[in-house]
Write a protein that holds these residues in place. Sequence first.
Motif, mmCIF file in Angstrom:
data_model
loop_
_atom_site.group_PDB
_atom_site.id
_atom_site.type_symbol
_atom_site.label_atom_id
_atom_site.label_comp_id
_atom_site.label_asym_id
_atom_site.label_seq_id
_atom_site.Cartn_x
_atom_site.Cartn_y
_atom_site.Cartn_z
ATOM 1 N N VAL A 137 2.777 -10.777 0.462
ATOM 2 C CA VAL A 137 3.215 -10.036 1.650
ATOM 3 C C VAL A 137 4.012 -8.814 1.179
ATOM 4 C CG1 VAL A 137 4.634 -10.206 3.724
ATOM 5 C CG2 VAL A 137 3.356 -12.225 2.912
ATOM 6 N N ARG A 138 3.817 -7.596 1.729
ATOM 7 C CA ARG A 138 3.006 -7.419 2.895
ATOM 8 C C ARG A 138 1.674 -6.777 2.589
ATOM 9 N NH1 ARG A 138 5.066 -2.068 5.992
ATOM 10 N NH2 ARG A 138 5.463 -1.460 3.865
ATOM 11 N N SER A 139 1.594 -5.947 1.530
ATOM 12 C CA SER A 139 0.352 -5.200 1.314
ATOM 13 C C SER A 139 -0.857 -6.105 1.123
ATOM 14 C CB SER A 139 0.499 -4.281 0.101
ATOM 15 O OG SER A 139 1.505 -3.343 0.340
ATOM 16 N N GLY A 140 -0.641 -7.257 0.494
ATOM 17 C CA GLY A 140 -1.749 -8.168 0.237
ATOM 18 C C GLY A 140 -2.437 -8.633 1.515
ATOM 19 N N LEU A 188 -4.174 -11.938 -3.659
ATOM 20 C CA LEU A 188 -4.451 -10.622 -3.061
ATOM 21 C C LEU A 188 -3.229 -9.700 -3.078
ATOM 22 C CD1 LEU A 188 -6.136 -12.014 0.207
ATOM 23 C CD2 LEU A 188 -7.297 -11.455 -1.948
ATOM 24 N N ASP A 189 -3.367 -8.553 -3.681
ATOM 25 C CA ASP A 189 -2.355 -7.488 -3.594
ATOM 26 C C ASP A 189 -3.032 -6.199 -4.050
ATOM 27 O OD1 ASP A 189 -0.165 -5.802 -3.628
ATOM 28 O OD2 ASP A 189 1.180 -7.295 -4.479
ATOM 29 N N PRO A 190 -3.041 -5.156 -3.228
ATOM 30 C CA PRO A 190 -3.794 -3.955 -3.604
ATOM 31 C C PRO A 190 -3.219 -3.169 -4.776
ATOM 32 C CG PRO A 190 -2.777 -3.681 -1.448
ATOM 33 C CD PRO A 190 -2.508 -5.092 -1.866
ATOM 34 N N LEU A 192 -1.048 -3.175 -8.466
ATOM 35 C CA LEU A 192 -0.404 -3.829 -9.610
ATOM 36 C C LEU A 192 0.334 -2.731 -10.367
ATOM 37 C CD1 LEU A 192 0.043 -6.126 -11.672
ATOM 38 C CD2 LEU A 192 -2.209 -5.630 -12.607
ATOM 39 N N ALA A 193 1.664 -2.741 -10.274
ATOM 40 C CA ALA A 193 2.461 -1.678 -10.919
ATOM 41 C C ALA A 193 3.084 -2.225 -12.202
ATOM 42 C CB ALA A 193 3.489 -1.136 -9.939
ATOM 43 N N THR A 194 4.324 -2.729 -12.120
ATOM 44 C CA THR A 194 4.939 -3.296 -13.331
ATOM 45 C C THR A 194 4.383 -4.682 -13.638
ATOM 46 O OG1 THR A 194 6.695 -4.373 -12.086
ATOM 47 C CG2 THR A 194 7.137 -2.141 -12.863
ATOM 48 N N GLY A 195 3.879 -5.342 -12.599
ATOM 49 C CA GLY A 195 3.380 -6.705 -12.783
ATOM 50 C C GLY A 195 4.412 -7.758 -12.417
ATOM 51 N N ASN A 196 5.623 -7.325 -12.032
ATOM 52 C CA ASN A 196 6.673 -8.312 -11.722
ATOM 53 C C ASN A 196 6.311 -9.190 -10.527
ATOM 54 O OD1 ASN A 196 8.303 -7.541 -13.778
ATOM 55 N ND2 ASN A 196 9.433 -6.029 -12.566
ATOM 56 N N SER A 197 5.827 -8.559 -9.461
ATOM 57 C CA SER A 197 5.492 -9.348 -8.261
ATOM 58 C C SER A 197 4.368 -10.322 -8.584
ATOM 59 C CB SER A 197 5.026 -8.448 -7.111
ATOM 60 O OG SER A 197 5.853 -7.355 -6.980
ATOM 61 N N ALA A 198 3.329 -9.808 -9.238
ATOM 62 C CA ALA A 198 2.175 -10.652 -9.555
ATOM 63 C C ALA A 198 2.610 -11.816 -10.446
ATOM 64 C CB ALA A 198 1.096 -9.822 -10.245
HETATM 65 O O1 LIG Z 1 3.799 -4.690 -9.873
HETATM 66 P P1 LIG Z 1 5.092 -4.432 -9.146
HETATM 67 O O2 LIG Z 1 5.991 -3.461 -9.857
HETATM 68 O O3 LIG Z 1 5.795 -5.704 -8.780
HETATM 69 O O4 LIG Z 1 4.740 -3.656 -7.820
HETATM 70 C C1 LIG Z 1 3.663 -4.024 -7.032
HETATM 71 C C2 LIG Z 1 4.164 -4.442 -5.674
HETATM 72 O O5 LIG Z 1 4.661 -3.293 -4.985
HETATM 73 C C3 LIG Z 1 3.960 -3.150 -3.759
HETATM 74 O O6 LIG Z 1 4.597 -3.784 -2.740
HETATM 75 P P2 LIG Z 1 5.978 -3.257 -2.138
HETATM 76 O O7 LIG Z 1 7.140 -3.832 -2.910
HETATM 77 O O8 LIG Z 1 5.944 -1.764 -2.044
HETATM 78 O O9 LIG Z 1 6.025 -3.920 -0.703
HETATM 79 P P3 LIG Z 1 5.017 -3.794 0.547
HETATM 80 O O10 LIG Z 1 3.821 -4.609 0.201
HETATM 81 O O11 LIG Z 1 5.802 -4.362 1.680
HETATM 82 O O12 LIG Z 1 4.682 -2.349 0.764
HETATM 83 C C4 LIG Z 1 2.625 -3.828 -4.024
HETATM 84 O O13 LIG Z 1 1.963 -4.203 -2.867
HETATM 85 C C5 LIG Z 1 2.994 -4.983 -4.901
HETATM 86 O O14 LIG Z 1 3.351 -6.145 -4.191
#
Ligand SMILES: O=P(O)(O)OC[C@H]1O[C@H](OP(=O)(O)OP(=O)(O)O)[C@H](O)[C@@H]1O
Length: 270
Positions: A137-140, A188-190, A192-198
Amino acid sequence: MLISQYAKFVKPAFDDFVLPSKKYADVIIPRGGDNHVAIDLIVQHLRTKLGQHDLCKIYPNVYVIQSTFQIRGMHTLIRDREISKHDFVFYSDRLIRLVVEHGLGHLPFTEKQIVTPTGSLYTGVDFCKKLCGVSIVRSGESMENALRACCKGIKIGKILIHRDGDNGKQLIYEKLPKDILERHVLLLDPVLATGNSANQAIELLIQKGVPESHIIFLNLISAPEGIHCVSKRFPSLKIVTSEIDVALNEEFRVIPGMGEFGDRYFGTDD
Ligand SMILES: O=P(O)(O)OC[C@H]1O[C@H](OP(=O)(O)OP(=O)(O)O)[C@H](O)[C@@H]1O
């Protein structure tokens, strides 16, 4: 000094980045300083130099959907800051559908024979039945409709990970199917930036008993840093993406990227 002469000092970075792509072996690193500075310089440089094909060679479980002019065209539109919200959603949805279909292609199958209307035998395959989606949540959540459109009645769980000041990202909420450990999971998450959330989401799935090799992470745009971070920690998990971008900037945003996907998709950027 050449990067190749630094090999013995920078073994981890060298193994990850340089050996599979010898063409970067002539990168010049300033003399002096400690080894950590050298490692940082090398990794920083190579992250911006490595193309998506190099990354796919380093991490064989990373799949970039085959590029066509249609796909490039869709990327051109969703990355354009002038695009209308309606078009952003429309072309994101088209791309998401392709990524979802590609991801489903990595699920296991069983052989199945059927009889066609001509009375002939056709040997085909049966879809994997034990699967579920999990959106970050939320972008996923923007990817859920495409998954539902492909897999009738699929169960979809949710994980919310939130950035809490400077304390990194925290798991806030999760609701997953009870029998998730018996299922293949499409995460599901559109972005992948640092990878921390994943990584946090994957860690949770593994804690729930899902085997790492039963997780397929689907996204639209990945940064090399995120690919590196996730694939290194979970080597048997698959990542399916539609494009790998150049790098992260100092604010940890993907470059060239597409901005804040969630805000653009859900219309909260006005
Ligand atoms: O790889 P990371 O550095 O962890 O970043 C990726 C995360 O950042 C974005 O979400 P965001 O935090 O912007 O929240 P949102 O989905 O509510 O827009 C994206 O959807 C991932 O969940």
